[in-house]
Design a protein around this motif. Structure first.
Motif, PDB file in Angstrom:
ATOM      1  N   ALA A   1       1.007  -1.368  -0.060  1.00  0.00           N
ATOM      2  CA  ALA A   1       0.083   0.053  -0.021  1.00  0.00           C
ATOM      3  C   ALA A   1       1.003   1.309  -0.014  1.00  0.00           C
ATOM      4  O   ALA A   1       0.584   2.300  -0.688  1.00  0.00           O
TER       5      ALA A   1
ATOM      6  N   THR B   1      -5.207  -9.807   0.819  1.00  0.00           N
ATOM      7  CA  THR B   1      -5.065  -8.665   1.857  1.00  0.00           C
ATOM      8  C   THR B   1      -4.453  -7.569   0.906  1.00  0.00           C
ATOM      9  O   THR B   1      -4.780  -6.324   1.367  1.00  0.00           O
TER      10      THR B   1
ATOM     11  N   PRO C   1      -7.705  -5.100  -0.728  1.00  0.00           N
ATOM     12  CA  PRO C   1      -8.544  -4.266   0.071  1.00  0.00           C
ATOM     13  C   PRO C   1      -7.373  -3.241   0.723  1.00  0.00           C
ATOM     14  O   PRO C   1      -7.839  -2.006   1.087  1.00  0.00           O
ATOM     15  N   SER C   2      -6.176  -3.605   1.078  1.00  0.00           N
ATOM     16  CA  SER C   2      -5.360  -2.523   2.088  1.00  0.00           C
ATOM     17  C   SER C   2      -4.986  -1.389   0.854  1.00  0.00           C
ATOM     18  O   SER C   2      -5.113  -0.261   1.279  1.00  0.00           O
TER      19      SER C   2
ATOM     20  N   LEU D   1      -6.916  -0.522  -1.790  1.00  0.00           N
ATOM     21  CA  LEU D   1      -8.303   0.046  -2.042  1.00  0.00           C
ATOM     22  C   LEU D   1      -8.482   1.004  -0.835  1.00  0.00           C
ATOM     23  O   LEU D   1      -9.006   2.259  -0.929  1.00  0.00           O
ATOM     24  N   ALA D   2      -8.298   0.756   0.590  1.00  0.00           N
ATOM     25  CA  ALA D   2      -8.546   1.592   1.506  1.00  0.00           C
ATOM     26  C   ALA D   2      -7.862   2.828   1.559  1.00  0.00           C
ATOM     27  O   ALA D   2      -8.219   3.897   2.100  1.00  0.00           O
ATOM     28  N   ALA D   3      -6.664   2.722   1.036  1.00  0.00           N
ATOM     29  CA  ALA D   3      -5.795   3.992   0.906  1.00  0.00           C
ATOM     30  C   ALA D   3      -6.023   4.795  -0.353  1.00  0.00           C
ATOM     31  O   ALA D   3      -5.429   5.959  -0.448  1.00  0.00           O
TER      32      ALA D   3
ATOM     33  N   LYS E   1     -11.093   8.402  -3.751  1.00  0.00           N
ATOM     34  CA  LYS E   1     -12.259   8.418  -4.679  1.00  0.00           C
ATOM     35  C   LYS E   1     -11.722   8.678  -6.117  1.00  0.00           C
ATOM     36  O   LYS E   1     -11.175  10.044  -6.317  1.00  0.00           O
TER      37      LYS E   1
ATOM     38  N   GLY F   1     -13.436  -5.105  -5.528  1.00  0.00           N
ATOM     39  CA  GLY F   1     -13.118  -3.832  -5.668  1.00  0.00           C
ATOM     40  C   GLY F   1     -12.337  -3.399  -6.909  1.00  0.00           C
ATOM     41  O   GLY F   1     -11.816  -2.336  -7.167  1.00  0.00           O
TER      42      GLY F   1
END
Ligand SMILES: Cc1cc2nc3c(=O)[nH]c(=O)nc-3n(C[C@H](O)[C@H](O)[C@H](O)COP(=O)(O)O)c2cc1C
Length: 345
Positions: free
Chosen positions: A142, A177, A180-181, A183-185, A188, A212
């Motif tokens: 990430a 893992t 998602p890590s 995508l969370a960072a 938009k 995602g």
């Protein structure tokens, strides 16, 4: 049925699948067939000359019936550490692809990828290229994803999980893992995120779209085609390999003397006596001699065959076009299944 993601819209493709640039394995023929079938194909430049690259690109032009002035709807992949060895040859290799107006360039495994991004952006500006070259960068954390997005402003981010065939960062988390890590960072409206590593079939790709991701990168699956440049012996080894056959190692790079990779990079390939001998302390000259002999004779117990963890899922050679068609149908089927799991009751 159509699939609509930020990747399919950006590249103008039907299937959200990208064939990875694979040094020593993906040339113009593979890239052209993947693109012709509705996904997006990359060819690799690792270990090849400018002349060879130009030949491969004219092969693509011929296969896709494109005039010399038309853009090439494929991408070209570069290994950053090889570009870093000489700026003059790096610029010649990059210019050969840009002069041929390729749609995308992929960069990975370098200590200073940003200098090549600057080179590509300047070339585009100077040649008033619109739309500009789509720049893909492959990362394995990430932290590196944020640098590529915020500082380098790349167009497509590839998240490479630990499952990947060929080179990668040994410290990379598995895709479930890593994706998602990142995508969370991700901001938009940020660039499309693609997942790479261990993916062979459409149901896996569908699961990552549900997670995602905007698409998937497949490498090993496209090695198992008539179009890949792997030898028949390497393809036979892939067909025979079971799901527990791969290992991350530097043994093959030590045996063939390709040691310029950035710190933390190793490669996932089929385990054999080259790995076993080096791990148990056999001297490098003995291993090298047996390795060279194994490559010459196509001996699966000695030669190098890169492969991802998904290898046991497929045991046949198929044309790239057929693979893309199958992937598309399988992705659609599994996305439908996923949507049927929800209802208002
Ligand atoms: C034979 C082989 C060669 C590869 N060469 C490159 C390369 O030149 N540049 C690169 O960025 N990645 C390279 N990769 C890694 C791919 O970009 C991708 O991350 C990987 O293939 C995905 O995992 P999979 O093989 O399990 O599908 C290579 C992979 C393989 C299998």
């Amino acid at each position: 049925m159509s699939i609509n993601t930020s990747l399919t819209r950006l590249l103008g493709v039907k299937t959200p699948v990208v064939a990875a640039p694979m040094a020593g394995a993906s040339g113009g023929a593979l890239a052209a067939q993947v693109t012709a079938a509705g996904a997006f194909g990359f060819m690799a430049t690792g270990y090849i000359s400018v002349e060879r690259l130009v030949n491969e690109l004219s092969l693509v032009r011929g296969m896709l019936n494109l005039a010399p002035s038309e853009p090439l709807p494929i991408g070209v992949g570069y290994l950053g550490w090889q570009l870093e060895e000489s700026t003059a040859s790096a610029e010649a290799l990059l210019s050969a692809a840009l002069d041929n107006h390729v749609q995308a360039i992929w960069l990975a495994f370098g200590n200073n990828l940003y200098q090549w991004i600057t080179y590509i952006r300047s070339y585009d500006a100077e040649h008033k290229r619109s739309p500009p070259t789509t720049i893909f960068v492959q990362v394995a954390s990430a932290k590196d994803a944020l640098v590529a997005i915020h500082d380098w402003k790349i167009d497509v981010l590839v998240a490479q999980g630990n499952e990947s065939g060929g080179h990668g960062y040994g410290s990379a988390p598995p895709l479930l893992t890593l994706v998602p890590s990142i995508l969370a960072a991700l901001p938009k409206g940020g660039p499309p995120l693609l997942a790479a590593g261990g993916l062979m079939i459409g149901s896996q790709v569908a699961s990552l779209l549900v997670l995602g991701a905007a698409g998937a990168v497949l490498g090993t699956r496209f090695l198992m085609t008539p179009e890949s440049q792997y030898t028949d012996a390497q393809k036979r080894a892939l067909v025979a390999a079971k799901s527990d056959a791969t290992v991350r190692t530097m043994a093959f790079d030590r045996a063939r003397g390709t040691l310029g990779w950035p710190t933390g990079v190793d490669g996932r390939g089929l385990y054999n006596s080259t790995v076993k001998d080096l791990d148990s302390g056999v001297d490098i000259e003995t291993v090298k001699a047996k390795f060279d002999d194994g490559v010459r004779n196509g001996n699966p117990d000695r030669m190098l065959v890169w492969a991802g963890t998904g290898i046991g899922l497929i045991s046949e050679i198929k044309e790239a076009k057929e693979i893309v068609r199958e992937l598309h149908a399988d992705i659609v089927e599994h996305l439908k299944l996923a949507s049927e799991l929800c209802n208002d009751n």
